[in-house]
Structures are given as structure tokens and as C-alpha cells.
Design a protein around this motif. Structure first.
Motif, mmCIF file in Angstrom:
data_model
loop_
_atom_site.group_PDB
_atom_site.id
_atom_site.type_symbol
_atom_site.label_atom_id
_atom_site.label_comp_id
_atom_site.label_asym_id
_atom_site.label_seq_id
_atom_site.Cartn_x
_atom_site.Cartn_y
_atom_site.Cartn_z
ATOM 1 N N PHE A 2 12.210 -14.638 -27.528
ATOM 2 C CA PHE A 2 11.444 -15.249 -26.439
ATOM 3 C C PHE A 2 10.482 -16.342 -26.937
ATOM 4 C CE2 PHE A 2 12.562 -10.893 -25.159
ATOM 5 C CZ PHE A 2 13.454 -11.230 -24.144
ATOM 6 N N ASP A 3 10.551 -16.636 -28.244
ATOM 7 C CA ASP A 3 9.738 -17.735 -28.775
ATOM 8 C C ASP A 3 10.588 -19.003 -28.934
ATOM 9 O OD1 ASP A 3 11.382 -16.873 -30.796
ATOM 10 O OD2 ASP A 3 9.816 -16.834 -32.336
ATOM 11 N N LYS A 4 11.765 -18.998 -28.341
ATOM 12 C CA LYS A 4 12.663 -20.137 -28.517
ATOM 13 C C LYS A 4 12.543 -21.145 -27.366
ATOM 14 C CE LYS A 4 15.828 -17.734 -31.530
ATOM 15 N NZ LYS A 4 15.012 -18.175 -32.671
ATOM 16 N N LYS A 5 13.281 -22.255 -27.513
ATOM 17 C CA LYS A 5 13.274 -23.304 -26.477
ATOM 18 C C LYS A 5 14.472 -23.095 -25.553
ATOM 19 C CE LYS A 5 11.354 -26.704 -29.743
ATOM 20 N NZ LYS A 5 9.957 -26.570 -29.399
ATOM 21 N N PHE A 6 14.178 -22.871 -24.294
ATOM 22 C CA PHE A 6 15.211 -22.574 -23.291
ATOM 23 C C PHE A 6 15.434 -23.780 -22.380
ATOM 24 C CE2 PHE A 6 15.819 -17.841 -23.306
ATOM 25 C CZ PHE A 6 14.909 -17.521 -24.298
ATOM 26 N N LEU A 7 16.707 -24.081 -22.122
ATOM 27 C CA LEU A 7 17.068 -25.067 -21.103
ATOM 28 C C LEU A 7 17.752 -24.310 -19.963
ATOM 29 C CD1 LEU A 7 17.272 -28.081 -20.244
ATOM 30 C CD2 LEU A 7 19.564 -28.104 -21.273
ATOM 31 N N ILE A 8 17.190 -24.406 -18.760
ATOM 32 C CA ILE A 8 17.714 -23.654 -17.617
ATOM 33 C C ILE A 8 18.218 -24.652 -16.580
ATOM 34 C CG2 ILE A 8 17.183 -21.960 -15.834
ATOM 35 C CD1 ILE A 8 15.004 -20.844 -17.693
ATOM 36 N N ILE A 9 19.535 -24.667 -16.381
ATOM 37 C CA ILE A 9 20.152 -25.619 -15.451
ATOM 38 C C ILE A 9 20.350 -24.928 -14.106
ATOM 39 C CG2 ILE A 9 22.111 -27.127 -14.980
ATOM 40 C CD1 ILE A 9 22.609 -27.353 -17.947
ATOM 41 N N THR A 10 19.637 -25.400 -13.100
ATOM 42 C CA THR A 10 19.782 -24.832 -11.753
ATOM 43 C C THR A 10 20.061 -25.965 -10.765
ATOM 44 O OG1 THR A 10 17.422 -25.015 -11.228
ATOM 45 C CG2 THR A 10 18.165 -22.963 -12.263
ATOM 46 N N ALA A 11 20.539 -25.566 -9.595
ATOM 47 C CA ALA A 11 20.799 -26.571 -8.572
ATOM 48 C C ALA A 11 19.499 -27.014 -7.910
ATOM 49 C CB ALA A 11 21.762 -26.021 -7.532
ATOM 50 N N GLY A 21 12.446 -15.914 -13.092
ATOM 51 C CA GLY A 21 11.006 -16.218 -13.112
ATOM 52 C C GLY A 21 10.228 -15.318 -14.057
ATOM 53 N N GLY A 22 10.628 -14.042 -14.117
ATOM 54 C CA GLY A 22 9.952 -13.111 -15.036
ATOM 55 C C GLY A 22 10.218 -13.477 -16.477
ATOM 56 N N LEU A 23 11.451 -13.850 -16.770
ATOM 57 C CA LEU A 23 11.797 -14.289 -18.127
ATOM 58 C C LEU A 23 10.961 -15.493 -18.526
ATOM 59 C CD1 LEU A 23 13.660 -14.520 -20.680
ATOM 60 C CD2 LEU A 23 15.125 -15.991 -19.270
ATOM 61 N N VAL A 24 10.812 -16.454 -17.622
ATOM 62 C CA VAL A 24 10.056 -17.670 -17.954
ATOM 63 C C VAL A 24 8.600 -17.309 -18.278
ATOM 64 C CG1 VAL A 24 9.237 -19.890 -17.058
ATOM 65 C CG2 VAL A 24 11.594 -19.165 -16.635
ATOM 66 N N ALA A 25 8.018 -16.390 -17.492
ATOM 67 C CA ALA A 25 6.649 -15.948 -17.797
ATOM 68 C C ALA A 25 6.598 -15.273 -19.165
ATOM 69 C CB ALA A 25 6.171 -14.989 -16.713
ATOM 70 N N ASN A 30 5.199 -15.466 -25.197
ATOM 71 C CA ASN A 30 5.679 -15.277 -26.561
ATOM 72 C C ASN A 30 5.793 -16.584 -27.351
ATOM 73 O OD1 ASN A 30 6.657 -12.257 -27.102
ATOM 74 N ND2 ASN A 30 6.970 -12.744 -24.944
ATOM 75 N N GLY A 31 5.270 -17.677 -26.806
ATOM 76 C CA GLY A 31 5.232 -18.919 -27.563
ATOM 77 C C GLY A 31 6.465 -19.786 -27.464
ATOM 78 N N ASN A 67 4.448 -22.357 -15.835
ATOM 79 C CA ASN A 67 4.277 -23.280 -16.962
ATOM 80 C C ASN A 67 5.601 -23.708 -17.601
ATOM 81 O OD1 ASN A 67 2.862 -24.815 -18.842
ATOM 82 N ND2 ASN A 67 2.739 -23.123 -20.301
ATOM 83 N N PHE A 68 6.435 -24.384 -16.825
ATOM 84 C CA PHE A 68 7.672 -24.937 -17.390
ATOM 85 C C PHE A 68 7.753 -26.428 -17.072
ATOM 86 C CE2 PHE A 68 8.622 -23.249 -13.170
ATOM 87 C CZ PHE A 68 9.354 -24.253 -12.554
ATOM 88 N N GLU A 69 8.576 -27.117 -17.855
ATOM 89 C CA GLU A 69 8.803 -28.549 -17.630
ATOM 90 C C GLU A 69 10.023 -28.713 -16.720
ATOM 91 O OE1 GLU A 69 6.872 -30.991 -18.852
ATOM 92 O OE2 GLU A 69 5.600 -29.429 -19.716
ATOM 93 N N THR A 70 10.130 -29.876 -16.101
ATOM 94 C CA THR A 70 11.325 -30.141 -15.301
ATOM 95 C C THR A 70 11.942 -31.486 -15.680
ATOM 96 O OG1 THR A 70 9.888 -31.029 -13.563
ATOM 97 C CG2 THR A 70 10.732 -28.803 -13.233
ATOM 98 N N ALA A 71 13.257 -31.555 -15.521
ATOM 99 C CA ALA A 71 13.989 -32.822 -15.533
ATOM 100 C C ALA A 71 14.822 -32.799 -14.255
ATOM 101 C CB ALA A 71 14.877 -32.916 -16.760
ATOM 102 N N ILE A 72 14.746 -33.845 -13.461
ATOM 103 C CA ILE A 72 15.430 -33.834 -12.161
ATOM 104 C C ILE A 72 16.456 -34.955 -12.110
ATOM 105 C CG2 ILE A 72 15.131 -34.006 -9.658
ATOM 106 C CD1 ILE A 72 12.358 -32.815 -9.977
ATOM 107 N N TYR A 73 17.708 -34.559 -11.884
ATOM 108 C CA TYR A 73 18.820 -35.510 -11.809
ATOM 109 C C TYR A 73 18.692 -36.347 -10.540
ATOM 110 C CZ TYR A 73 23.771 -36.965 -11.515
ATOM 111 O OH TYR A 73 24.939 -37.673 -11.421
ATOM 112 N N ASP A 74 19.003 -37.631 -10.666
ATOM 113 C CA ASP A 74 18.957 -38.516 -9.495
ATOM 114 C C ASP A 74 20.272 -38.343 -8.726
ATOM 115 O OD1 ASP A 74 18.240 -40.389 -7.660
ATOM 116 O OD2 ASP A 74 18.682 -42.119 -8.943
#
Ligand SMILES: [Zn+2]
Length: 211
Positions: A2-11, A21-25, A30-31, A67-74
Motif C-alpha cells: 500500500f506504499d506503492k503508486k497506483f493508477l486507477i482507470i475508471t469511466a 475508496g477504502g483502498l485509496v484511503a 501507508n505512504g 487525496n488522489f490526483e486525477t487525469a481526465i481524458y478529453d
């Protein structure tokens, strides 16, 4: 883990909160870090209570909780303004441009009845093997009611993160009501019962593991 960098692709904004959401918290505690790649940009919805700005505001509220970042596809649009999400080279290229240093990839499950969710799975599947150490698919209530072949083989204990998950879901106040939020959390409690008394869990299908 849980200290790793996760990329979560959702619609859509709100899928991350429902499925993990619980995992993201937990990752935050855990850093680790999370980027949510959203493939359907907030758009005018059929729901008369929502418009693009409302969805963007609700997403920002959830981000401030989890506390997550977003990237939004055009996302290209149909003539009527509805999003037209299809699997194209442009879309794959955009997703690849978001990989950066991310190590673990998460997306929807391929049997989801929402066509935009299935496109996310296809995109994730296409970029997964070359770049990521693990690829997980979300066991996402209520969409999981339609799954036929989901092997629930990966449990994440979110007992200490349920309050943040609920708060993040409540951020989407024009979309979720108490019943829909309780339905999601109750499913997490059911899955948690496999771990022990009073446990709460989010579950996934681990597609592969190279760690
Ligand atoms: Zn969705």
C-alpha cells in the motif's frame, strides 16, 4: 503493497469511490499515491439535478477526502453532447502517457454492463502487461450483480478506512443517497466477514502479479 503508486482507470467520477475508496484511503495512510485516470470527462447528464460543474465540484470534494490526483481524458462527444468513449489509438496513447512511475493498475471488470466501464477494462488490459507489476479489477457494487465469471481472489482490509469511503461517496450528493451508499458499504461488510468479525473489505480480481 500500500506504499506503492497506483493508477486507477475508471469511466466516471464516483467509480473509484464505489469500487475502491477504502483502498485509496489506506494507500494514503501507508505512504503510497493514487492517480485516477477518468476516461469520461464530466458532461451534461440525463439527471436533471446534475450538470458538468456540479460533477466537477463533487469530484473535487471527494479528492479532498481521499487525496488522489486525477487525469481526465478529453472524451469525444456525440452531436447531442453525450460522451462517445470508444477504444481508439488516441485513447490508448493518452492512457500510456499517464503511466509514468505507476506500479499497480486497477480498473473495472470486463463483464460490467456499462459500456464505458468495459472500454476502461480494455484500455487497462492493453497497457497492463508491459508496464505494471500488478493488475487488479474492481468488484464494484452495484455493477457486480451482473458479473458471471469474477474470481474474487484479492481482499483488502478497509476496516479503518470505512468512514473516509462513506464521506467520499457522500461528496456526490446529487448522485448517491443513503440507500445506495449503505448498499455499497454493506457489501464491503459482507466481504469483510470472510476476514473476521467486524471486518470490512474491498475485493478485487488479481489478473496477474509480478511482485
Ligand atoms: Zn461509472
Amino acid at each position: 503493497m500500500f506504499d506503492k503508486k497506483f493508477l486507477i482507470i475508471t469511466a466516471h467520477p464516483d467509480d473509484l469511490e464505489m469500487g475502491c475508496g477504502g483502498l485509496v484511503a489506506k494507500i494514503n495512510k501507508n505512504g503510497g499515491s493514487v492517480t485516477n485516470l477518468i476516461l469520461v470527462k464530466p458532461s451534461v447528464e440525463h439527471n436533471v439535478n446534475r450538470d458538468e460543474q456540479i460533477v466537477r465540484n463533487e469530484l473535487e470534494k471527494s479528492k479532498s477526502v481521499l487525496n488522489f490526483e486525477t487525469a481526465i481524458y478529453d472524451t469525444p462527444l456525440y452531436d447531442n453532447g453525450r460522451p462517445n468513449l470508444t477504444l481508439t489509438n488516441n485513447l490508448i496513447s493518452y492512457a500510456e502517457s499517464c503511466i509514468n512511475e505507476h506500479e499497480i493498475l486497477i480498473s473495472h471488470w470486463r463483464e460490467d454492463h456499462h459500456q464505458d466501464h468495459r472500454v476502461c477494462y480494455d484500455v487497462a488490459r492493453s497497457i497492463s502487461r508491459k508496464h505494471f507489476k500488478q493488475f487488479w479489477c474492481m468488484d464494484e457494487p452495484p455493477y457486480n450483480l451482473h458479473y458471471k465469471n469474477f474470481d474474487c481472489n484479492h481482499y483488502v482490509d478497509i476496516t479503518d478506512c470505512v468512514d473516509q469511503k462513506r464521506q467520499a461517496l457522500e461528496s456526490y450528493s446529487t448522485y448517491f443517497n443513503n440507500f445506495s451508499i449503505d448498499t455499497i458499504i454493506d457489501y464491503n461488510k459482507y466481504r469483510g466477514s470472510f476476514l473476521g468479525e467486524n471486518k470490512v473489505a474491498e475485493t478485487f480480481h488479481l489478473m496477474y502479479n509480478k511482485i
